[in-house]
Design a protein around this motif. Structure first.
Motif, PDB file in Angstrom:
ATOM      1  N   LEU A  47       0.823  -1.204   0.000  1.00  0.00           N
ATOM      2  CA  LEU A  47       0.000   0.000   0.000  1.00  0.00           C
ATOM      3  C   LEU A  47       0.865   1.266   0.000  1.00  0.00           C
ATOM      4  O   LEU A  47       0.517   2.266  -0.636  1.00  0.00           O
ATOM      5  N   ASP A  48       1.996   1.217   0.725  1.00  0.00           N
ATOM      6  CA  ASP A  48       2.923   2.351   0.722  1.00  0.00           C
ATOM      7  C   ASP A  48       3.373   2.675  -0.692  1.00  0.00           C
ATOM      8  O   ASP A  48       3.399   3.835  -1.115  1.00  0.00           O
ATOM      9  N   ASN A  49       3.754   1.627  -1.425  1.00  0.00           N
ATOM     10  CA  ASN A  49       4.222   1.826  -2.799  1.00  0.00           C
ATOM     11  C   ASN A  49       3.126   2.419  -3.674  1.00  0.00           C
ATOM     12  O   ASN A  49       3.389   3.282  -4.518  1.00  0.00           O
ATOM     13  N   ILE A  50       1.906   1.928  -3.469  1.00  0.00           N
ATOM     14  CA  ILE A  50       0.780   2.458  -4.250  1.00  0.00           C
ATOM     15  C   ILE A  50       0.551   3.928  -3.925  1.00  0.00           C
ATOM     16  O   ILE A  50       0.352   4.758  -4.821  1.00  0.00           O
ATOM     17  N   MET A  51       0.597   4.264  -2.635  1.00  0.00           N
ATOM     18  CA  MET A  51       0.328   5.633  -2.204  1.00  0.00           C
ATOM     19  C   MET A  51       1.409   6.593  -2.703  1.00  0.00           C
ATOM     20  O   MET A  51       1.110   7.688  -3.181  1.00  0.00           O
ATOM     21  N   ILE A  52       2.661   6.181  -2.586  1.00  0.00           N
ATOM     22  CA  ILE A  52       3.750   7.036  -3.079  1.00  0.00           C
ATOM     23  C   ILE A  52       3.739   7.067  -4.607  1.00  0.00           C
ATOM     24  O   ILE A  52       4.022   8.104  -5.219  1.00  0.00           O
ATOM     25  N   GLY A  53       3.402   5.936  -5.223  1.00  0.00           N
ATOM     26  CA  GLY A  53       3.346   5.879  -6.682  1.00  0.00           C
ATOM     27  C   GLY A  53       2.317   6.820  -7.265  1.00  0.00           C
ATOM     28  O   GLY A  53       2.477   7.310  -8.389  1.00  0.00           O
ATOM     29  N   MET A  60       8.354   7.248  -6.312  1.00  0.00           N
ATOM     30  CA  MET A  60       8.323   5.842  -5.942  1.00  0.00           C
ATOM     31  C   MET A  60       9.673   5.175  -6.189  1.00  0.00           C
ATOM     32  O   MET A  60      10.147   4.381  -5.368  1.00  0.00           O
ATOM     33  N   SER A  61      10.327   5.512  -7.285  1.00  0.00           N
ATOM     34  CA  SER A  61      11.619   4.919  -7.599  1.00  0.00           C
ATOM     35  C   SER A  61      12.689   5.364  -6.614  1.00  0.00           C
ATOM     36  O   SER A  61      13.530   4.561  -6.183  1.00  0.00           O
ATOM     37  N   GLY A  62      12.673   6.652  -6.237  1.00  0.00           N
ATOM     38  CA  GLY A  62      13.643   7.142  -5.263  1.00  0.00           C
ATOM     39  C   GLY A  62      13.498   6.447  -3.929  1.00  0.00           C
ATOM     40  O   GLY A  62      14.499   6.051  -3.301  1.00  0.00           O
ATOM     41  N   VAL A  63      12.256   6.265  -3.485  1.00  0.00           N
ATOM     42  CA  VAL A  63      11.995   5.561  -2.222  1.00  0.00           C
ATOM     43  C   VAL A  63      12.432   4.097  -2.337  1.00  0.00           C
ATOM     44  O   VAL A  63      13.011   3.532  -1.400  1.00  0.00           O
ATOM     45  N   ALA A  64      12.171   3.481  -3.486  1.00  0.00           N
ATOM     46  CA  ALA A  64      12.534   2.074  -3.687  1.00  0.00           C
ATOM     47  C   ALA A  64      14.040   1.884  -3.593  1.00  0.00           C
ATOM     48  O   ALA A  64      14.521   0.912  -2.995  1.00  0.00           O
ATOM     49  N   ILE A  65      14.797   2.799  -4.176  1.00  0.00           N
ATOM     50  CA  ILE A  65      16.255   2.697  -4.125  1.00  0.00           C
ATOM     51  C   ILE A  65      16.749   2.843  -2.690  1.00  0.00           C
ATOM     52  O   ILE A  65      17.601   2.075  -2.221  1.00  0.00           O
ATOM     53  N   ARG A 151      17.627  10.532  -1.848  1.00  0.00           N
ATOM     54  CA  ARG A 151      18.467  11.133  -0.813  1.00  0.00           C
ATOM     55  C   ARG A 151      17.617  11.667   0.334  1.00  0.00           C
ATOM     56  O   ARG A 151      17.906  11.431   1.505  1.00  0.00           O
ATOM     57  N   SER A 152      16.555  12.381   0.001  1.00  0.00           N
ATOM     58  CA  SER A 152      15.684  12.961   1.019  1.00  0.00           C
ATOM     59  C   SER A 152      15.080  11.880   1.906  1.00  0.00           C
ATOM     60  O   SER A 152      15.079  11.989   3.140  1.00  0.00           O
ATOM     61  N   TYR A 153      14.581  10.822   1.286  1.00  0.00           N
ATOM     62  CA  TYR A 153      13.958   9.737   2.030  1.00  0.00           C
ATOM     63  C   TYR A 153      14.988   9.019   2.912  1.00  0.00           C
ATOM     64  O   TYR A 153      14.733   8.741   4.081  1.00  0.00           O
ATOM     65  N   LEU A 154      16.169   8.744   2.352  1.00  0.00           N
ATOM     66  CA  LEU A 154      17.193   7.990   3.080  1.00  0.00           C
ATOM     67  C   LEU A 154      17.664   8.747   4.310  1.00  0.00           C
ATOM     68  O   LEU A 154      17.773   8.168   5.405  1.00  0.00           O
ATOM     69  N   TYR A 155      17.934  10.032   4.165  1.00  0.00           N
ATOM     70  CA  TYR A 155      18.472  10.802   5.283  1.00  0.00           C
ATOM     71  C   TYR A 155      17.451  10.966   6.406  1.00  0.00           C
ATOM     72  O   TYR A 155      17.813  10.984   7.581  1.00  0.00           O
ATOM     73  N   GLY A 215       6.980  12.927   3.750  1.00  0.00           N
ATOM     74  CA  GLY A 215       5.879  12.523   4.614  1.00  0.00           C
ATOM     75  C   GLY A 215       5.864  11.019   4.838  1.00  0.00           C
ATOM     76  O   GLY A 215       5.583  10.556   5.954  1.00  0.00           O
ATOM     77  N   ALA A 216       6.180  10.256   3.793  1.00  0.00           N
ATOM     78  CA  ALA A 216       6.229   8.797   3.924  1.00  0.00           C
ATOM     79  C   ALA A 216       7.324   8.378   4.899  1.00  0.00           C
ATOM     80  O   ALA A 216       7.133   7.469   5.717  1.00  0.00           O
ATOM     81  N   ALA A 217       8.470   9.032   4.823  1.00  0.00           N
ATOM     82  CA  ALA A 217       9.579   8.706   5.727  1.00  0.00           C
ATOM     83  C   ALA A 217       9.225   9.058   7.169  1.00  0.00           C
ATOM     84  O   ALA A 217       9.474   8.268   8.094  1.00  0.00           O
ATOM     85  N   ILE A 218       8.644  10.246   7.375  1.00  0.00           N
ATOM     86  CA  ILE A 218       8.261  10.670   8.729  1.00  0.00           C
ATOM     87  C   ILE A 218       7.227   9.722   9.319  1.00  0.00           C
ATOM     88  O   ILE A 218       7.300   9.342  10.496  1.00  0.00           O
ATOM     89  N   ALA A 219       6.264   9.302   8.507  1.00  0.00           N
ATOM     90  CA  ALA A 219       5.233   8.363   8.974  1.00  0.00           C
ATOM     91  C   ALA A 219       5.856   7.043   9.404  1.00  0.00           C
ATOM     92  O   ALA A 219       5.472   6.465  10.435  1.00  0.00           O
ATOM     93  N   THR A 220       6.819   6.561   8.634  1.00  0.00           N
ATOM     94  CA  THR A 220       7.483   5.298   8.966  1.00  0.00           C
ATOM     95  C   THR A 220       8.255   5.413  10.273  1.00  0.00           C
ATOM     96  O   THR A 220       8.212   4.512  11.122  1.00  0.00           O
ATOM     97  N   ILE A 221       8.960   6.526  10.460  1.00  0.00           N
ATOM     98  CA  ILE A 221       9.739   6.724  11.684  1.00  0.00           C
ATOM     99  C   ILE A 221       8.830   6.749  12.906  1.00  0.00           C
ATOM    100  O   ILE A 221       9.092   6.079  13.917  1.00  0.00           O
ATOM    101  N   ILE A 222       7.743   7.505  12.825  1.00  0.00           N
ATOM    102  CA  ILE A 222       6.819   7.588  13.957  1.00  0.00           C
ATOM    103  C   ILE A 222       6.231   6.217  14.279  1.00  0.00           C
ATOM    104  O   ILE A 222       6.106   5.826  15.443  1.00  0.00           O
ATOM    105  N   SER A 223       5.883   5.464  13.232  1.00  0.00           N
ATOM    106  CA  SER A 223       5.294   4.144  13.458  1.00  0.00           C
ATOM    107  C   SER A 223       6.284   3.207  14.142  1.00  0.00           C
ATOM    108  O   SER A 223       5.902   2.372  14.966  1.00  0.00           O
ATOM    109  N   ARG A 224       7.571   3.347  13.830  1.00  0.00           N
ATOM    110  CA  ARG A 224       8.578   2.493  14.463  1.00  0.00           C
ATOM    111  C   ARG A 224       8.766   2.855  15.936  1.00  0.00           C
ATOM    112  O   ARG A 224       9.001   1.983  16.778  1.00  0.00           O
TER     113      ARG A 224
END
Length: 326
Positions: A47-53, A60-65, A151-155, A215-224
């Motif tokens: 679902l994450d991939n669909i939402m970012i896609g 989506m490709s940047g997040v996938a990498i 880069r943005s997502y990774l950092y 936003g996807a990265a921040i959501a993942t961090i908070i969930s963890r």
């Protein structure tokens, strides 16, 4: 009355290769929560991939990498904790809470070392690692966009490595003690948090700005952090049930002999997971040279494929716990 030889043979074969109802009841008690936890986690990744896609293919490709690189960290953590997990299950099976406490300390030291190395590598070479996946045919502006999003997502995701690793330490220890329900509940809470915050932060709902990849990265961090908090609070509030937690942080001492024994077994497991994950990421990088759009396609297919591996991996974890405790 003596049973016929054929009946005795069948009974022996059944006991040796099949087992009794008690055995299967124990297996399913351990494995079903793992299957539920892993299935939902993988489904939410889809679902994450669909939402970012829906925001855009470069996003989506940047997040996938970036997730390919984080995948190596995740598997290295898993491998680094596996050997200590073997000893944890054995100490718990023997009722040795002090030994269990030592193995948890070893896990914490292992996590600290892997985390320090990973952060150093990503901060100094993150751009170059992401660029390895952007060598295929495609528009230059699209390549630059993928690099920037990756880069943005990774950092941002660097902040989520610590809670993930600590969740593995605590959750893995509980599973080795035979408690798979609490890690499952904590994981489900994290997944639900991630899904809700993804919707809010990626698309800018409920008055929040549309942050897209960030936003996807921040959501993942908070969930963890949510997942970690649930496990840690419950464990530390139940010292009678989880006796290994008593005095865990009063010292960093681990017996030298135990340390060497864990390292002796653990280095093989760690290197196995490290090289396997590096092999997978290398294959993905090689495929990506066929074109920038291939990166997005590989991300989608791998996420779907992981849904079908859940039962196998969950069964492996459950059986490992049973063997260790025995």
């Amino acid at each position: 009355m003596t049973r016929p030889a054929s009946t005795r043979t069948l009974s022996k074969l059944r006991n040796t290769f099949i087992g009794d109802r008690k055995f299967y009841a124990t297996v399913f008690t351990l494995v079903l929560p793992l299957i539920v936890q892993n299935t939902i986690s993988n489904f939410v990744n889809l679902l994450d991939n669909i939402m970012i896609g829906q925001v855009g293919t470069p996003q989506m490709s940047g997040v996938a990498i970036a997730n390919q690189l984080i995948f190596v960290f995740n598997l290295t953590i898993f491998g680094g904790l596996s050997a200590a997990g073997i000893f944890s299950a054995q100490f718990f099976g023997a009722g040795d809470h002090e030994g269990l406490r030592y193995t948890v300390r070893f896990k914490l030291w292992t996590v600290a070392v892997i985390l320090a190395v990973t952060i150093a590598v990503f901060l100094t070479g993150g751009d170059r690692l992401i660029s390895l996946y952007l060598t295929g045919e495609g528009d230059a502006s699209q390549r630059a966009a993928m690099l920037e999003y990756g880069r943005s997502y990774l950092y941002i995701m660097l902040w989520g490595l610590l809670p993930f690793a600590l969740s593995q330490v605590y959750g893995g220890t509980l599973r080795e003690m035979g408690d798979t329900m609490l890690p499952m509940k904590a994981s489900l809470a994290g997944v639900f948090t991630n899904l809700c915050l993804n919707y809010i932060l990626i698309y800018g709902k409920l008055g929040f700005p549309a942050l897209g990849v960030e936003g996807a990265a921040i959501a993942t961090i908070i969930s963890r952090f949510v997942e970690l908090a649930i496990i840690v609070v419950y464990v530390h509030r139940s010292p009678g049930r989880f006796q290994f937690i008593e005095g865990l942080y009063k010292s960093v001492r681990i017996p030298k002999e135990l340390t060497f024994n864990i390292i002796k077994k653990g280095m093989i497991l760690l290197m196995n997971e490290l090289f396997w994950s590096l092999g997978i990421t290398t294959l993905t990088q090689l495929f990506s040279t066929r074109g920038l759009n291939v990166v997005a396609a590989l991300n989608i297919t791998s996420t779907i494929t992981n849904l079908f591996k859940v039962v196998v991996f969950s069964m492996g974890s459950a059986v490992a716990v049973m063997v260790g405790q025995a």
